[in-house]
Design a protein around this motif. Structure first.
Motif, PDB file in Angstrom:
ATOM      1  N   LEU A 179      20.639  45.071   2.209  1.00  0.00           N
ATOM      2  CA  LEU A 179      19.780  45.208   3.489  1.00  0.00           C
ATOM      3  C   LEU A 179      19.360  43.936   4.829  1.00  0.00           C
ATOM      4  O   LEU A 179      19.772  44.599   5.318  1.00  0.00           O
ATOM      5  N   PHE A 180      18.664  43.483   4.649  1.00  0.00           N
ATOM      6  CA  PHE A 180      17.804  42.536   5.262  1.00  0.00           C
ATOM      7  C   PHE A 180      18.710  41.823   6.203  1.00  0.00           C
ATOM      8  O   PHE A 180      19.111  41.432   7.005  1.00  0.00           O
ATOM      9  N   LYS A 182      22.088  42.736   6.207  1.00  0.00           N
ATOM     10  CA  LYS A 182      23.401  43.705   7.587  1.00  0.00           C
ATOM     11  C   LYS A 182      21.801  43.823   8.712  1.00  0.00           C
ATOM     12  O   LYS A 182      22.602  44.620   9.272  1.00  0.00           O
ATOM     13  N   SER A 183      20.558  43.607   8.883  1.00  0.00           N
ATOM     14  CA  SER A 183      19.594  43.885  10.146  1.00  0.00           C
ATOM     15  C   SER A 183      20.261  43.585  11.110  1.00  0.00           C
ATOM     16  O   SER A 183      20.917  42.621  10.828  1.00  0.00           O
ATOM     17  N   ASN A 187      18.074  36.070  10.097  1.00  0.00           N
ATOM     18  CA  ASN A 187      18.370  35.843   8.494  1.00  0.00           C
ATOM     19  C   ASN A 187      17.291  35.540   7.626  1.00  0.00           C
ATOM     20  O   ASN A 187      18.090  34.044   7.162  1.00  0.00           O
ATOM     21  N   ILE A 199      10.822  45.465  11.870  1.00  0.00           N
ATOM     22  CA  ILE A 199      11.628  44.750  10.894  1.00  0.00           C
ATOM     23  C   ILE A 199      11.921  46.499  10.232  1.00  0.00           C
ATOM     24  O   ILE A 199      12.464  47.187   9.642  1.00  0.00           O
ATOM     25  N   TRP A 202      12.645  49.230  11.971  1.00  0.00           N
ATOM     26  CA  TRP A 202      13.922  49.821  11.746  1.00  0.00           C
ATOM     27  C   TRP A 202      14.714  50.332  10.609  1.00  0.00           C
ATOM     28  O   TRP A 202      15.180  51.060  10.282  1.00  0.00           O
ATOM     29  N   VAL A 203      13.801  49.227   9.669  1.00  0.00           N
ATOM     30  CA  VAL A 203      14.520  50.222   7.773  1.00  0.00           C
ATOM     31  C   VAL A 203      13.895  51.722   7.395  1.00  0.00           C
ATOM     32  O   VAL A 203      14.355  52.609   7.246  1.00  0.00           O
ATOM     33  N   ILE A 206      16.767  53.957   9.956  1.00  0.00           N
ATOM     34  CA  ILE A 206      17.891  53.988  10.011  1.00  0.00           C
ATOM     35  C   ILE A 206      18.957  55.067  10.338  1.00  0.00           C
ATOM     36  O   ILE A 206      19.507  54.903  10.748  1.00  0.00           O
ATOM     37  N   ILE A 246      24.684  50.477   8.584  1.00  0.00           N
ATOM     38  CA  ILE A 246      24.571  49.282   7.827  1.00  0.00           C
ATOM     39  C   ILE A 246      25.816  49.286   6.642  1.00  0.00           C
ATOM     40  O   ILE A 246      25.534  48.801   5.771  1.00  0.00           O
TER      41      ILE A 246
END
Length: 279
Positions: A179-180, A182-183, A187, A199, A202-203, A206, A246
């Motif tokens: 997941l991270f 693909k953020s 990375n 972050i 964002w999650v 999504i 994602i």
């Protein structure tokens, strides 16, 4: 406390009546570095006679390695710290809805753990609870108010992480995950430190764009067929296969979401009935 086979897996039915974690035996195991022998090897065999461990420690560790599934029974409210850490062959954990807290390190380094169904009444996930497991997806129930530092770190295949807006997320919760990677953020450790709030915002968002309204429903707690059909009737079946930012489709969310029993077959059948005027 009892053990049996369920769905072909060696299963422990945990009622909280026995203290499974022993601090002295754990310290002895840590000193012998046994877990690294296991984690770095493709073989499940360990040369026990060559290890400087007491017979009690060896027996305890062997017993933990037999566990493939844990079912937390109704009435258990707290999973104590370290309880199931280093159960290397554990694959599934199903929590009763009475569980409100999972204390730190409770499932730490359960490197085969791929599936969890959390209690709908869960409020707190402690520090490093599922650190270094092998989870593909995590659906945090709506009452969870706190996720501790590093709670899901180093789950390298973790691509789906659905978390409520009001949940407070600690440091590096899903660092070293797919997941991270693909953020939209770099990375790295530095990126996580410098952009932590961005972050986590964002999650949590999504799927909040209107384009991903079906994703939002499919990843939510107990999505209903009626909610899904309302969008499908308006937009057709295409959104079922539409990937979000994602790369996850609503159908993938539904397959992974432990709180839904809606299938693609249900959706298509209901959609056809709508088209035919039978609903």
């Amino acid at each position: 406390m009892r053990a049996a086979y369920l769905d072909g897996l060696a299963t422990l039915f945990y009622d909280g009546s026995i203290e499974i974690y022993n601090v002295d035996l754990h310290a002895e195991l840590e000193g012998a570095k046994v877990w690294w022998k296991k984690l770095r090897s493709s073989s499940s065999d360990i040369e026990w006679d060559s290890l400087n461990l007491s017979d009690e420690c060896k027996e305890t560790v062997r017993g933990r390695q037999l566990l493939e599934q844990i079912v937390i029974l109704d009435g258990v409210t707290v999973i104590p710290e370290f309880t199931f850490s280093d159960c290397w062959n554990l694959k599934r954990v199903i929590f009763a809805n009475s569980v409100t807290r999972i204390e730190r390190f409770a499932f730490y380094r359960c490197c085969s753990l791929t599936y969890i169904k959390l209690s709908i009444n869960l409020e707190v996930i402690g520090e490093q609870v599922f650190d270094t497991c092998n989870l593909n997806s995590v659906f945090i129930p709506p009452r969870c108010r706190e996720i501790g530092d590093f709670a899901f770190r180093s789950n390298k295949n973790l691509a789906i992480f659905h978390v409520p807006q009001d949940t407070e997320i600690g440091r590096f919760v899903f660092y070293k995950t797919k997941l991270f990677a693909k953020s939209p953020f770099r990375n790295s450790v530095e990126s996580f430190i410098d952009h932590r709030e961005e972050i986590y915002n964002w999650v949590k968002n999504i799927n909040n764009d209107e384009e991903y309204s079906l994703h939002r429903i499919a990843s939510s707690y107990q999505p209903t067929l009626e909610e899904i059909i309302s969008i499908i009737v308006e937009k057709g079946l295409t959104p079922l296969r539409t990937e979000n930012s994602i790369g996850i489709t609503p159908f993938q969310y539904m397959l992974e979401n432990p709180y839904t029993d809606v299938t693609e077959k249900d959706i298509i059948q209901s959609y056809i009935r709508k088209l035919l005027g039978e609903d």
